[in-house]
Write an enzyme that holds these catalytic residues in place. Sequence first.
Site, short mmCIF file in Angstrom:
data_model
loop_
_atom_site.label_atom_id
_atom_site.label_comp_id
_atom_site.label_asym_id
_atom_site.label_seq_id
_atom_site.Cartn_x
_atom_site.Cartn_y
_atom_site.Cartn_z
N GLY A 141 0.83 -1.19 0.00
CA GLY A 141 0.00 0.00 0.00
C GLY A 141 0.87 1.24 0.00
O GLY A 141 2.03 1.19 0.45
N GLN A 192 2.92 9.81 1.32
CA GLN A 192 4.23 9.13 1.26
C GLN A 192 5.03 9.48 0.01
O GLN A 192 6.21 9.13 -0.09
CB GLN A 192 4.03 7.61 1.35
CG GLN A 192 3.52 7.18 2.72
CD GLN A 192 3.33 5.69 2.77
OE1 GLN A 192 2.34 5.16 2.27
NE2 GLN A 192 4.30 4.98 3.34
N CYS A 212 5.84 -0.22 7.20
CA CYS A 212 5.44 0.97 6.45
C CYS A 212 6.63 1.44 5.62
O CYS A 212 7.75 1.48 6.14
CB CYS A 212 5.01 2.07 7.43
SG CYS A 212 4.51 3.61 6.64
N LEU A 213 6.40 1.78 4.36
CA LEU A 213 7.51 2.19 3.49
C LEU A 213 8.17 3.48 4.00
O LEU A 213 9.31 3.75 3.66
CB LEU A 213 7.03 2.38 2.05
CG LEU A 213 6.57 1.10 1.32
CD1 LEU A 213 6.05 1.45 -0.07
CD2 LEU A 213 7.70 0.09 1.22
N HIS A 268 -4.52 1.11 7.55
CA HIS A 268 -3.19 1.73 7.63
C HIS A 268 -3.09 2.90 6.64
O HIS A 268 -2.65 4.00 6.99
CB HIS A 268 -2.13 0.66 7.34
CG HIS A 268 -0.71 1.15 7.35
ND1 HIS A 268 0.21 0.72 8.28
CD2 HIS A 268 -0.06 2.03 6.54
CE1 HIS A 268 1.37 1.33 8.03
NE2 HIS A 268 1.23 2.13 6.98
N GLU A 269 -3.54 2.66 5.41
CA GLU A 269 -3.42 3.69 4.36
C GLU A 269 -4.39 4.85 4.60
O GLU A 269 -4.02 6.00 4.41
CB GLU A 269 -3.65 3.08 2.97
CG GLU A 269 -2.66 2.00 2.56
CD GLU A 269 -1.20 2.37 2.77
OE1 GLU A 269 -0.86 3.56 2.63
OE2 GLU A 269 -0.40 1.47 3.08
N HIS A 312 -2.97 7.23 7.00
CA HIS A 312 -1.99 8.14 6.37
C HIS A 312 -2.68 9.39 5.82
O HIS A 312 -2.14 10.49 5.90
CB HIS A 312 -1.29 7.44 5.19
CG HIS A 312 -0.05 6.68 5.55
ND1 HIS A 312 1.06 7.28 6.12
CD2 HIS A 312 0.28 5.37 5.39
CE1 HIS A 312 2.01 6.36 6.29
NE2 HIS A 312 1.56 5.19 5.87
ZN ZN Z 1 2.44 3.36 5.89
#
Ligand code: ZN
Length: 192
Positions: free
Chosen positions: A45, A50, A107-108, A149-150, A153
């Site tokens: 995701g 991000q 998480c990236l 999670h997304e 963000h």
């Molecule tokens: Zn993340």
Amino acid sequence: MILPVVKYGNPVLRQKGARIEKITPEITRLIDDMLETMYAAAGVGLAAQQVGKALQLTVIDIKDVRDRPSTLEIGGKPATIADHMPLVLINPEVKPAGKPAAGPEGCLSFPEIYADVERPESVDVTAMNENGETIELRCGGLLARAVQHETDHLHGILFIDRMSSETKKELKPQLDALQETVKAGLKKDAGA
Ligand code: ZN
């Protein structure tokens, strides 16, 4: 085009995303770039924040994850997950539909940092897709986790905010180090 992924310590990760009212060519381009970036980083995701854009837009693809099951229902009927990936969610609204369950997350924007996070095991989602159509889904398992999670963000909420205080305490040295490196990099860029 693969975009640079913003890391923890960059203030854009704390910004609430603006709603997207219309699918413009710029938004379509951003969706394509975000998908390319997510696949290149082997993530499941990616949120607009991000890649440095405070917008209500996220992309998800969990179809290649074999060891963590997901479920998907559309219009009350089970749907084949692979047919609906990647998922593009614009202005998503997420409602819990199941009991909280703990599961591992990464998480990236937090390289090398993983921890258990408790979230509802299934959710109902209403969003706009990449074609400007309204979609309604019920997601379970890993997909429900990714969606939550997304969506977090998009509101400037990070998975560290959802961790237990003990977990966050354990991770504090790593988190502080990451934040310092990122802030030092931003300062250097601004000065250059
Ligand atoms: Zn993340």
